[in-house]
Design a protein around this motif. Structure first.
Motif, PDB file in Angstrom:
ATOM      1  N   MET A  21       0.820  -1.203   0.000  1.00 33.98           N
ATOM      2  CA  MET A  21       0.000   0.000   0.000  1.00 33.98           C
ATOM      3  C   MET A  21       0.863   1.267   0.000  1.00 33.98           C
ATOM      4  SD  MET A  21      -2.950   0.900   2.707  1.00 33.98           S
ATOM      5  CE  MET A  21      -3.815   2.408   2.639  1.00 33.98           C
ATOM      6  N   TYR A  22       1.876   1.290   0.854  1.00 34.20           N
ATOM      7  CA  TYR A  22       2.778   2.446   0.919  1.00 34.20           C
ATOM      8  C   TYR A  22       4.100   2.088   0.248  1.00 34.20           C
ATOM      9  CZ  TYR A  22      -0.520   3.994   4.478  1.00 34.20           C
ATOM     10  OH  TYR A  22      -1.654   4.370   5.140  1.00 34.20           O
ATOM     11  N   PRO A  23       4.762   3.074  -0.361  1.00 38.51           N
ATOM     12  CA  PRO A  23       6.060   2.796  -0.994  1.00 38.51           C
ATOM     13  C   PRO A  23       7.084   2.315   0.038  1.00 38.51           C
ATOM     14  CG  PRO A  23       5.237   4.982  -1.609  1.00 38.51           C
ATOM     15  CD  PRO A  23       4.341   4.461  -0.532  1.00 38.51           C
ATOM     16  N   LYS A  24       7.873   1.327  -0.335  1.00 37.73           N
ATOM     17  CA  LYS A  24       8.875   0.761   0.567  1.00 37.73           C
ATOM     18  C   LYS A  24       9.835   1.823   1.110  1.00 37.73           C
ATOM     19  CE  LYS A  24      12.046  -3.120   1.044  1.00 37.73           C
ATOM     20  NZ  LYS A  24      11.776  -3.282   2.449  1.00 37.73           N
ATOM     21  N   PRO A  25      10.329   2.766   0.287  1.00 40.49           N
ATOM     22  CA  PRO A  25      11.220   3.789   0.857  1.00 40.49           C
ATOM     23  C   PRO A  25      10.543   4.613   1.955  1.00 40.49           C
ATOM     24  CG  PRO A  25      11.411   3.773  -1.523  1.00 40.49           C
ATOM     25  CD  PRO A  25      10.242   2.883  -1.166  1.00 40.49           C
ATOM     26  N   TYR A  26       9.261   4.854   1.816  1.00 40.23           N
ATOM     27  CA  TYR A  26       8.520   5.591   2.843  1.00 40.23           C
ATOM     28  C   TYR A  26       8.479   4.785   4.132  1.00 40.23           C
ATOM     29  CZ  TYR A  26       4.505   7.740   5.213  1.00 40.23           C
ATOM     30  OH  TYR A  26       3.670   8.325   6.137  1.00 40.23           O
ATOM     31  N   LEU A  27       8.217   3.496   4.031  1.00 39.90           N
ATOM     32  CA  LEU A  27       8.199   2.641   5.215  1.00 39.90           C
ATOM     33  C   LEU A  27       9.587   2.590   5.866  1.00 39.90           C
ATOM     34  CD1 LEU A  27       5.910  -0.246   3.924  1.00 39.90           C
ATOM     35  CD2 LEU A  27       5.288   1.662   5.443  1.00 39.90           C
ATOM     36  N   ASN A  28      10.635   2.549   5.056  1.00 41.63           N
ATOM     37  CA  ASN A  28      12.004   2.578   5.593  1.00 41.63           C
ATOM     38  C   ASN A  28      12.274   3.901   6.299  1.00 41.63           C
ATOM     39  OD1 ASN A  28      12.628   0.012   4.672  1.00 41.63           O
ATOM     40  ND2 ASN A  28      13.547   0.754   2.777  1.00 41.63           N
ATOM     41  N   TYR A  29      11.801   4.987   5.713  1.00 41.04           N
ATOM     42  CA  TYR A  29      11.928   6.306   6.338  1.00 41.04           C
ATOM     43  C   TYR A  29      11.272   6.284   7.715  1.00 41.04           C
ATOM     44  CZ  TYR A  29      10.926  11.318   7.069  1.00 41.04           C
ATOM     45  OH  TYR A  29      10.821  12.601   7.593  1.00 41.04           O
ATOM     46  N   LEU A  30      10.043   5.779   7.772  1.00 36.13           N
ATOM     47  CA  LEU A  30       9.320   5.745   9.047  1.00 36.13           C
ATOM     48  C   LEU A  30      10.013   4.856  10.069  1.00 36.13           C
ATOM     49  CD1 LEU A  30       5.604   5.613   7.834  1.00 36.13           C
ATOM     50  CD2 LEU A  30       6.876   7.594   8.719  1.00 36.13           C
ATOM     51  N   PHE A  31      10.565   3.744   9.617  1.00 36.17           N
ATOM     52  CA  PHE A  31      11.306   2.880  10.527  1.00 36.17           C
ATOM     53  C   PHE A  31      12.452   3.663  11.173  1.00 36.17           C
ATOM     54  CE2 PHE A  31      15.103   0.282  11.127  1.00 36.17           C
ATOM     55  CZ  PHE A  31      14.670  -0.532  12.150  1.00 36.17           C
ATOM     56  N   HIS A  32      13.240   4.346  10.366  1.00 33.18           N
ATOM     57  CA  HIS A  32      14.365   5.109  10.913  1.00 33.18           C
ATOM     58  C   HIS A  32      13.889   6.321  11.712  1.00 33.18           C
ATOM     59  CE1 HIS A  32      17.709   2.834   9.402  1.00 33.18           C
ATOM     60  NE2 HIS A  32      17.068   2.704   8.266  1.00 33.18           N
TER      61      HIS A  32
END
Length: 154
Positions: free
Chosen positions: A1-12
């Protein structure tokens, strides 16, 4: 649903509080989509502002967050799961804190999609990451210094 780079951003952003890495991840993604999504630019600016704030660079943090706030007032966050109105309120409050010279405190992005934050925190827990501990690490606080050495070979 959300772009993987966005999810990685949120993780960090939430788990390691490595704002330098947030900037790197989102800038690469933003460029890959043709710099057409201002929402990604706003998230880059937020990360850069918080990185400066934590390091005590108030002028840099205020300038970047002011730019982020201005941009956020004129864009849609529909593809991010972020509660835009709540986000704007918190950005304004953080900007005022910075202008008063208050010490850095973590920023919590409010979400309209509660499952998003839940998944990020579950991922942190699976990796046994303590955000409060991580953000005190020299490598996180002054990452730009380590990156220069890494890229420059010494």
């Amino acid at each position: 649903m959300y772009p993987k780079p966005y999810l990685n951003y949120l993780f960090h952003f939430f788990c390691t509080r490595d704002y330098f890495e947030c900037h790197e991840i989102m800038e690469e993604y933003w460029k890959s989509v043709g710099k057409k999504r201002d929402v990604w630019l706003a998230l880059i600016q937020l990360a850069v502002s918080l990185y400066h704030h934590r390091r005590g660079n108030f002028s840099g943090s205020v300038k970047m967050l002011d730019s982020c706030y201005t941009l956020c007032r004129n864009i849609s966050f529909s593809e991010t799961g972020i509660d835009q109105q709540g986000f704007l309120v918190l950005l304004r409050e953080k900007l005022e804190e910075m202008k008063r010279g208050e010490a850095y405190r973590p920023f919590h992005i409010p979400f309209s999609d509660p499952s998003l934050l839940k998944e990020i925190y579950l991922h942190c827990a699976r990796l046994s990451i303590d955000p409060d501990q991580m953000e005190r690490e020299e490598m996180i606080i002054n990452k730009h210094r380590f990156q220069k050495k890494k890229k420059g070979g010494g």
